[in-house]
Design a protein around this motif. Structure first.
Motif, mmCIF file in Angstrom:
data_model
loop_
_atom_site.group_PDB
_atom_site.id
_atom_site.type_symbol
_atom_site.label_atom_id
_atom_site.label_comp_id
_atom_site.label_asym_id
_atom_site.label_seq_id
_atom_site.Cartn_x
_atom_site.Cartn_y
_atom_site.Cartn_z
ATOM 1 N N HIS A 55 0.870 -1.172 0.000
ATOM 2 C CA HIS A 55 0.000 0.000 0.000
ATOM 3 C C HIS A 55 0.906 1.221 0.000
ATOM 4 O O HIS A 55 1.779 1.352 0.850
ATOM 5 C CB HIS A 55 -0.918 0.023 1.224
ATOM 6 N N ARG A 56 0.694 2.107 -0.970
ATOM 7 C CA ARG A 56 1.471 3.342 -1.048
ATOM 8 C C ARG A 56 0.565 4.513 -0.711
ATOM 9 O O ARG A 56 -0.537 4.617 -1.224
ATOM 10 C CB ARG A 56 2.071 3.513 -2.437
ATOM 11 N N GLY A 57 1.074 5.401 0.138
ATOM 12 C CA GLY A 57 0.322 6.601 0.495
ATOM 13 C C GLY A 57 -0.199 6.538 1.913
ATOM 14 O O GLY A 57 0.139 5.640 2.685
ATOM 15 N N PRO A 58 -1.051 7.493 2.285
ATOM 16 C CA PRO A 58 -1.545 7.571 3.662
ATOM 17 C C PRO A 58 -2.436 6.386 4.035
ATOM 18 O O PRO A 58 -3.123 5.816 3.174
ATOM 19 C CB PRO A 58 -2.346 8.873 3.695
ATOM 20 N N VAL A 59 -2.441 6.051 5.295
ATOM 21 C CA VAL A 59 -3.286 4.973 5.806
ATOM 22 C C VAL A 59 -4.760 5.309 5.571
ATOM 23 O O VAL A 59 -5.585 4.413 5.388
ATOM 24 C CB VAL A 59 -2.992 4.709 7.295
ATOM 25 N N ALA A 60 -5.098 6.591 5.506
ATOM 26 C CA ALA A 60 -6.488 6.988 5.249
ATOM 27 C C ALA A 60 -6.995 6.443 3.920
ATOM 28 O O ALA A 60 -8.205 6.293 3.737
ATOM 29 C CB ALA A 60 -6.608 8.516 5.269
ATOM 30 N N ASN A 61 -6.097 6.101 3.001
ATOM 31 C CA ASN A 61 -6.490 5.545 1.708
ATOM 32 C C ASN A 61 -6.340 4.025 1.647
ATOM 33 O O ASN A 61 -6.466 3.440 0.583
ATOM 34 C CB ASN A 61 -5.660 6.173 0.585
ATOM 35 N N LEU A 62 -6.086 3.396 2.785
ATOM 36 C CA LEU A 62 -5.892 1.950 2.826
ATOM 37 C C LEU A 62 -7.119 1.202 2.307
ATOM 38 O O LEU A 62 -6.999 0.129 1.721
ATOM 39 C CB LEU A 62 -5.551 1.498 4.247
ATOM 40 N N ASP A 63 -8.296 1.769 2.490
ATOM 41 C CA ASP A 63 -9.514 1.103 2.023
ATOM 42 C C ASP A 63 -9.465 0.829 0.522
ATOM 43 O O ASP A 63 -9.995 -0.183 0.056
ATOM 44 C CB ASP A 63 -10.753 1.910 2.394
ATOM 45 N N GLN A 64 -8.804 1.677 -0.250
ATOM 46 C CA GLN A 64 -8.692 1.459 -1.700
ATOM 47 C C GLN A 64 -7.869 0.199 -1.992
ATOM 48 O O GLN A 64 -8.234 -0.607 -2.856
ATOM 49 C CB GLN A 64 -8.061 2.671 -2.367
ATOM 50 N N THR A 65 -6.783 0.032 -1.271
ATOM 51 C CA THR A 65 -5.947 -1.156 -1.443
ATOM 52 C C THR A 65 -6.700 -2.402 -1.006
ATOM 53 O O THR A 65 -6.668 -3.432 -1.683
ATOM 54 C CB THR A 65 -4.633 -1.010 -0.658
ATOM 55 N N LEU A 66 -7.404 -2.309 0.107
ATOM 56 C CA LEU A 66 -8.167 -3.461 0.600
ATOM 57 C C LEU A 66 -9.288 -3.849 -0.356
ATOM 58 O O LEU A 66 -9.530 -5.036 -0.580
ATOM 59 C CB LEU A 66 -8.724 -3.169 1.993
ATOM 60 N N ARG A 67 -9.957 -2.866 -0.949
ATOM 61 C CA ARG A 67 -10.999 -3.173 -1.940
ATOM 62 C C ARG A 67 -10.398 -3.903 -3.141
ATOM 63 O O ARG A 67 -10.996 -4.828 -3.678
ATOM 64 C CB ARG A 67 -11.719 -1.907 -2.385
ATOM 65 N N TRP A 70 -9.497 -7.675 -1.884
ATOM 66 C CA TRP A 70 -10.653 -8.538 -1.635
ATOM 67 C C TRP A 70 -11.643 -8.562 -2.782
ATOM 68 O O TRP A 70 -12.300 -9.576 -3.012
ATOM 69 C CB TRP A 70 -11.348 -8.119 -0.340
ATOM 70 N N GLY A 71 -11.755 -7.461 -3.527
ATOM 71 C CA GLY A 71 -12.762 -7.382 -4.569
ATOM 72 C C GLY A 71 -12.274 -7.702 -5.970
ATOM 73 O O GLY A 71 -13.072 -8.060 -6.829
ATOM 74 N N THR A 72 -10.972 -7.587 -6.205
ATOM 75 C CA THR A 72 -10.446 -7.813 -7.545
ATOM 76 C C THR A 72 -9.411 -8.936 -7.565
ATOM 77 O O THR A 72 -9.583 -9.936 -8.251
ATOM 78 C CB THR A 72 -9.817 -6.514 -8.109
ATOM 79 N N TRP A 73 -8.331 -8.752 -6.822
ATOM 80 C CA TRP A 73 -7.234 -9.716 -6.920
ATOM 81 C C TRP A 73 -7.642 -11.109 -6.450
ATOM 82 O O TRP A 73 -7.477 -12.085 -7.184
ATOM 83 C CB TRP A 73 -6.008 -9.247 -6.131
ATOM 84 N N LEU A 74 -8.150 -11.224 -5.239
ATOM 85 C CA LEU A 74 -8.447 -12.540 -4.675
ATOM 86 C C LEU A 74 -9.465 -13.320 -5.507
ATOM 87 O O LEU A 74 -9.208 -14.481 -5.842
ATOM 88 C CB LEU A 74 -8.886 -12.429 -3.216
ATOM 89 N N PRO A 75 -10.594 -12.734 -5.899
ATOM 90 C CA PRO A 75 -11.558 -13.510 -6.693
ATOM 91 C C PRO A 75 -11.000 -13.983 -8.046
ATOM 92 O O PRO A 75 -11.428 -15.006 -8.557
ATOM 93 C CB PRO A 75 -12.723 -12.538 -6.914
ATOM 94 N N LYS A 76 -10.051 -13.256 -8.608
ATOM 95 C CA LYS A 76 -9.498 -13.612 -9.917
ATOM 96 C C LYS A 76 -8.227 -14.442 -9.814
ATOM 97 O O LYS A 76 -7.709 -14.908 -10.826
ATOM 98 C CB LYS A 76 -9.210 -12.348 -10.723
ATOM 99 N N SER A 77 -7.730 -14.634 -8.611
ATOM 100 C CA SER A 77 -6.465 -15.341 -8.419
ATOM 101 C C SER A 77 -6.666 -16.850 -8.354
ATOM 102 O O SER A 77 -7.788 -17.346 -8.359
ATOM 103 C CB SER A 77 -5.789 -14.870 -7.123
ATOM 104 N N ASP A 78 -5.579 -17.559 -8.253
ATOM 105 C CA ASP A 78 -5.601 -19.013 -8.064
ATOM 106 C C ASP A 78 -5.575 -19.382 -6.584
ATOM 107 O O ASP A 78 -5.252 -20.516 -6.232
ATOM 108 C CB ASP A 78 -4.392 -19.647 -8.755
ATOM 109 N N TYR A 79 -5.905 -18.412 -5.712
ATOM 110 C CA TYR A 79 -5.783 -18.613 -4.277
ATOM 111 C C TYR A 79 -7.100 -18.372 -3.568
ATOM 112 O O TYR A 79 -7.936 -17.596 -4.009
ATOM 113 C CB TYR A 79 -4.720 -17.674 -3.693
ATOM 114 N N ASP A 80 -7.253 -19.032 -2.435
ATOM 115 C CA ASP A 80 -8.352 -18.790 -1.504
ATOM 116 C C ASP A 80 -7.772 -18.203 -0.230
ATOM 117 O O ASP A 80 -6.680 -18.593 0.203
ATOM 118 C CB ASP A 80 -9.068 -20.102 -1.133
ATOM 119 N N TYR A 81 -8.523 -17.310 0.381
ATOM 120 C CA TYR A 81 -8.168 -16.793 1.702
ATOM 121 C C TYR A 81 -8.380 -17.900 2.716
ATOM 122 O O TYR A 81 -9.337 -18.673 2.618
ATOM 123 C CB TYR A 81 -9.059 -15.595 2.050
ATOM 124 N N ILE A 82 -7.492 -18.002 3.678
ATOM 125 C CA ILE A 82 -7.712 -18.929 4.787
ATOM 126 C C ILE A 82 -7.649 -18.157 6.092
ATOM 127 O O ILE A 82 -6.971 -17.138 6.192
ATOM 128 C CB ILE A 82 -6.720 -20.114 4.784
#
Length: 113
Positions: A55-67, A70-82
């Motif tokens: 995550h680059r930038g202020p922590v106040a923008n962390l929600d963008q990285t988290l979205r 969880w919303g783009t990378w993980l569903p399209k990846s070859d991985y599941d969250y555990i």
């Protein structure tokens, strides 16, 4: 820095909506946890496969990285969250006012079946 995800269900909170909270524990590596000072806690992070994100930038923008995670990378990846401990790594000298700040998010994953 270590954070853990806790979800409290409606029955636990006597409410119709589930609430989500995060617990942050500032951490440092140690070689022995047999004598933990009063007021402190020990956590062991087991060996685990993690997806690492920057995550680059202020922590106040962390929600963008988290979205994105969880919303783009993980569903399209070859991985599941555990459900293992997630953790964030803040480098020495971290300054949230610095727009070029970096913090590292480690999300526990496993290959999809």
């Amino acid at each position: 820095m270590y954070e853990s995800y806790e979800e409290h269900t409606a029955t636990e909170n006597a409410s119709d909506d589930a609430t989500v909270s995060f617990v942050y524990v500032c951490a440092a590596p140690v070689t022995d946890i047999s004598d933990v000072p009063e007021g402190m806690v020990a956590r062991e992070l087991p060996e685990q496969l993690y997806a690492k994100f920057i995550h680059r930038g202020p922590v106040a923008n962390l929600d963008q990285t988290l979205r994105y995670i969880w919303g783009t990378w993980l569903p399209k990846s070859d991985y599941d969250y555990i459900e293992k401990p997630d953790f964030e790594l803040y480098m020495p000298g971290f300054n949230d006012a610095d727009p070029d700040n970096e913090l590292y998010l480690h999300i526990p994953v496993q290959l999809k079946d």
